[in-house]
Design an enzyme around this catalytic site. Structure first.
Site, PDB file in Angstrom:
ATOM      1  N   SER A  54       0.793  -1.391  -0.018  1.00 22.56           N
ATOM      2  CA  SER A  54      -0.096   0.122  -0.087  1.00 22.56           C
ATOM      3  C   SER A  54       0.728   1.163  -0.090  1.00 22.56           C
ATOM      4  CB  SER A  54      -0.979   0.176   1.291  1.00 22.56           C
ATOM      5  OG  SER A  54      -1.980   0.861   1.073  1.00 22.56           O
ATOM      6  N   ASP A 110      -8.363  -6.767  -4.677  1.00 22.51           N
ATOM      7  CA  ASP A 110      -8.119  -5.469  -4.371  1.00 22.51           C
ATOM      8  C   ASP A 110      -8.533  -4.404  -5.111  1.00 22.51           C
ATOM      9  OD1 ASP A 110      -6.995  -3.188  -3.197  1.00 22.51           O
ATOM     10  OD2 ASP A 110      -4.784  -3.903  -3.269  1.00 22.51           O
ATOM     11  N   HIS A 154      -7.615  -5.417  -0.248  1.00 27.71           N
ATOM     12  CA  HIS A 154      -6.698  -4.877  -0.268  1.00 27.71           C
ATOM     13  C   HIS A 154      -5.481  -5.266   0.967  1.00 27.71           C
ATOM     14  CE1 HIS A 154      -3.804  -1.563  -0.518  1.00 27.71           C
ATOM     15  NE2 HIS A 154      -3.912  -1.019   0.542  1.00 27.71           N
TER      16      HIS A 154
END
Lengths: 395, 207
Positions: free
Chosen positions: A163, A329, A362
Site C-alpha cells: 500500500s 483489491d 487490499h
C-alpha cells in the site's frame, strides 16, 4: 555529523524505550521537504530485527502503510497485538531475521515517535498540530535515507512494503536506484487515483467536521476528535476489504438481536464491526497524523516527477523487482501494478509480477496468503543468492 | 534457489542448445519456468519469462526466476526493441490470437527468435483427417477440437511462408520426430512437412 540522541517522551502513556530506537538530528541536518519547508530538528523512530552483517549487505527495509508503524514484528506496545507483518518477518519466515537485518522506520508525519503533527515543536514547546509542514512520500523516503546514512548502511538488500509502503518502495527505487538491490512493492500504485483521493477526502472531512478537532489544536485544548477519526477509519476500512470478504464475514447477520430494531442502533454485524474498528483506531492513532499521511499518499504521482513517464523513473535500474497484487483489491487494483510492470519492462528492468487469487481485498498483503509466502520466499531467496548472502547473517 | 532437478523435455533441450551462454533470454509462455531455470543453471543466461497462468508465474517466481504474468498477444508491445538476445516461443504460437503480430513483436524484441510448434502437415495428422473426417488427435495435439487451446495451427510450410512474409531470416531449422529426435530441416522442407511431428526454427530479422 553532529547528531544528538534524546529520549522521546511526547508519546503519551508509553515508556520512552517502547518506541524502539530514536534519533534527533541536529539543526544543521534539517529535512528539506518537497514543499520547500524544513523539519528541524528531525526526529526519526525505528525498530530493527536481526543482525547487521559485517559487510552491511543484509539490510532489509520495510516500509509501513498509512496507519501502521515501525512494529512490523514482535508485540505492539500500544495495542499489545503482534506486529503488522509478524506472519512474514521472523526467524525462518520469508523475511528471515536469522539472515537479514530488518529495519522498519516510522514515517515522518506519523505518530509513533518520528517527527509529526503529534510531536512537540521545539520552536514553540507545543505540539505541532497544523503547523507541521505538509509532507510527501518522497519526504518520508528522504528521512529514511538520512537515518540509513547515519547507520552507515549504503545499500539495502531489499526494500519491501504494501500500500503506502509500496509507494515508498517505488520512490526508493526511483530516487536511490544504486542503494536498492531488490524491491518488493505490494498492493500499490505509482500514483494515487481520483477514487483513492476521494475516499481520503471523506476521511479528512469527517475529522475536520468533529468539533473536538478544534481547528487542529485538540492536543493543546485537551480534546480528541474521536468521532471524526472513527468515521474516517470506518470509511477507509471498507476500502481495505472486498465485497466478497465482507459478505463472507458478516452477510446480513444481525448483531446481538433476533429482529430489526427499527432504530439506528447497530442492527447488523457489519455495522457493529465497523464501529468497533473505528473505536479501536482512535486509541492508537492521531487525527492530524491521519490528515498528513493521507495527504502524502494523495500527492504521490511518481511519473510526474519524471516528465510524465513512469518508465523514465526506472530507466537503467539494476534493481530486481517483484511486483505483487491481489485479485480482489479494488483500492489498488491489478491494473495499477501492471502499469508499474510495463514501465519497468520498458526501462529494461529485471521484474517479476505475481497476482494472487484471494477474496481478502487490499488487506490481503497483511493476511495469511500461503501462496504469497511461498512466492516471496522464492524471490527473496534468489535475490539473496545473487547478492551473495549466506543462509545465516554471521556465517 | 534453483534447485529443481532438470526433467526437461527433449524439445526444450534442443531449444536450449541454440541459446548462447551469458545472453539475455525472454521465454514467452514459460510455464513453470523449467526451460529458464535450465538455461540459468547451465548457460548463465539472464533469464526472464512471461506466462499467462497464475499458477505458472507463481511457481516460476517461487523458484527464483524473473517472470511476469502477461499475455503474448497484448503485452509484448511493452518491451523495448532489441531488449533480448534470444526470445523463445515454445509450443505457444498456435495458441495465440494473432500469431503474425506476435512473431513480428518477437522479431522486434529479440536479436534471435526461437519458435517451436506442432506440425499440422505431419502425415498422421493428414491421414486422420482424410480417413476419419474428424479433427485429428495425436501425441502432440491431444485435445478434442472444442477444448483445444490451439486456435491457429499451421504446417511447417505455412510457418516458412509467414517467416518470409515478415522478412525473417531462417538461421536454423530442426524437424522433430515422434520420439523427440531432431534432424536438420532443409527449407522449404516439403519432405519434412510430411514426416516431422514438430519443428523448431531459429529466426532473426534481416533488416
Amino acid at each position: 555529523m553532529s547528531t544528538l540522541f534524546q529520549p522521546l517522551t511526547a508519546l503519551s502513556g508509553l515508556p520512552a524505550d517502547a518506541i524502539g530506537d530514536v534519533i534527533t538530528f541536529g539543526n544543521d541536518q534539517p529535512l528539506t521537504l518537497d514543499s520547500g519547508a524544513e523539519i528541524k530538528p528531525l526526529t526519526v523512530a525505528w525498530k530493527t530485527y536481526g543482525t547487521l552483517n559485517a559487510q552491511k549487505s543484509n539490510a532489509f527495509l520495510l516500509c509501513h502503510a498509512l496507519t501502521l508503524d515501525q512494529y512490523a514484528a514482535g508485540t505492539h506496545p500500544v495495542t499489545g497485538k503482534p506486529g503488522w507483518w509478524s506472519s512474514m518477518v521472523g526467524p525462518g519466515l520469508p523475511i528471515d531475521t536469522d539472515r537479514f537485518f530488518v529495519i522498519c522506520i516510522n514515517v515522518v508525519g506519523g505518530c509513533m515517535g518520528s517527527s509529526g503533527p503529534h510531536e512537540v515543536d521545539p520552536a514553540t514547546g507545543k505540539p505541532y498540530g497544523l503547523n507541521f509542514p505538509v509532507i510527501t512520500v518522497r519526504d518520508m523516503v528522504r528521512a529514511q535515507a538520512m537515518l540509513l546514512d547515519h547507520l552507515g548502511i549504503k545499500s539495502l538488500f531489499c526494500v519491501a512494503g504494501g500500500s503506502m509502503g509500496g509507494m515508498q518502495v517505488l520512490q526508493w527505487a526511483a530516487s536511490y536506484p544504486e542503494r536498492v538491490f531488490s524491491a518488493l512493492p505490494i498492493a500499490t500504485a505509482a500514483r494515487h487515483s481520483a477514487q483513492n483521493i476521494a475516499f481520503h477526502e471523506v476521511g479528512r472531512q469527517a475529522i475536520m467536521a468533529d468539533p473536538d478537532w478544534q481547528g487542529g489544536d485538540y492536543l493543546i485544548k485537551g480534546t480528541t476528535p474521536r468521532k471524526g477519526l472513527a468515521v474516517a477509519r470506518m470509511a477507509a476500512h471498507i476500502t481495505y476489504l472486498s465485497e466478497a470478504a465482507l459478505h463472507r464475514k458478516f452477510g446480513r447477520t444481525l448483531q446481538d438481536r433476533e429482529a430489526l430494531s427499527y432504530r439506528f442502533d447497530a442492527d447488523f454485524q457489519v455495522e457493529s464491526y465497523l464501529r468497533h474498528q473505528g473505536a479501536m483506531f482512535v486509541e492508537r492513532f492521531d487525527a492530524n497524523a491521519y490528515l498528513y499521511i493521507t495527504r502524502a499518499m494523495d500527492y504521490f504521482d511518481l511519473a510526474a516527477d519524471y516528465g510524465g513517464s513512469l518508465a523514465q523513473a526506472f530507466r537503467g535500474s539494476k534493481t530486481r523487482f517483484c511486483v505483487v497484487s491481489f485479485t480482489s483489491d479494488w483500492l489498488f487494483p491489478t491494473p495499477e501494478s501492471k502499469k508499474i510492470v510495463h514501465a519497468l519492462n520498458a526501462g529494461g528492468a529485471n521484474v517479476s509480477f505475481v497476482e494472487f487469487d484471494t477474496d481478502k481485498g487490499h488487506d490481503a498483503f497483511l493476511l495469511d496468503v500461503p501462496e504469497m509466502f511461498a512466492t516471496l520466499r522464492g524471490f527473496i531467496g534468489a535475490a539473496a543468492q545473487a547478492r551473495g548472502l549466506n543462509a545465516k547473517a554471521d556465517a | 534457489m534453483l534447485v529443481r532437478a532438470p526433467a526437461l523435455r527433449p524439445e526444450l533441450v534442443r531449444i536450449a542448445d541454440m541459446v548462447e551462454p551469458s545472453s539475455r533470454v525472454l521465454d514467452v509462455g514459460c510455464g513453470d519456468g523449467a526451460l529458464l531455470e535450465y538455461l540459468a543453471r547451465t548457460k548463465n543466461v539472464d533469464a526472464r519469462g512471461i506466462e499467462l497462468s497464475q499458477a505458472g508465474v507463481n511457481a516460476s517466481v517461487a523458484h527464483g526466476l524473473s517472470v511476469i504474468q502477461g499475455d503474448a498477444d497484448t503485452d509484448l508491445v511493452e518491451y523495448p526493441s532489441r531488449a533480448f538476445d534470444f526470445v523463445i516461443l515454445s509450443q505457444t504460437i498456435q495458441a495465440t490470437r494473432q500469431p503474425k503480430l506476435v512473431l513480428e513483436q518477437l522479431l522486434r524484441i529479440g536479436r534471435f527468435v526461437i519458435v517451436s510448434f506442432p506440425n499440422f502437415g505431419f502425415w498422421k495428422v493428414r491421414l486422420k483427417l482424410a480417413l476419419s473426417g474428424r479433427m485429428p488427435i495425436t501425441g502432440t495435439l491431444t485435445h478434442p477440437w472444442h477444448e483445444t487451446p490451439n486456435i491457429h495451427l499451421c504446417t511447417i510450410a505455412d510457418f516458412v511462408a509467414l517467416a518470409r512474409e515478415l522478412d525473417a531470416r531462417i538461421d536454423r531449422a530442426l524437424a522433430v520426430d515422434e520420439s523427440g529426435d531432431v534432424r536438420a530441416l532443409s527449407v522449404p522442407g516439403y519432405w519434412d512437412n510430411l514426416t516431422a511431428e514438430g519443428a523448431i526454427f531459429l529466426l532473426s530479422r534481416t533488416a
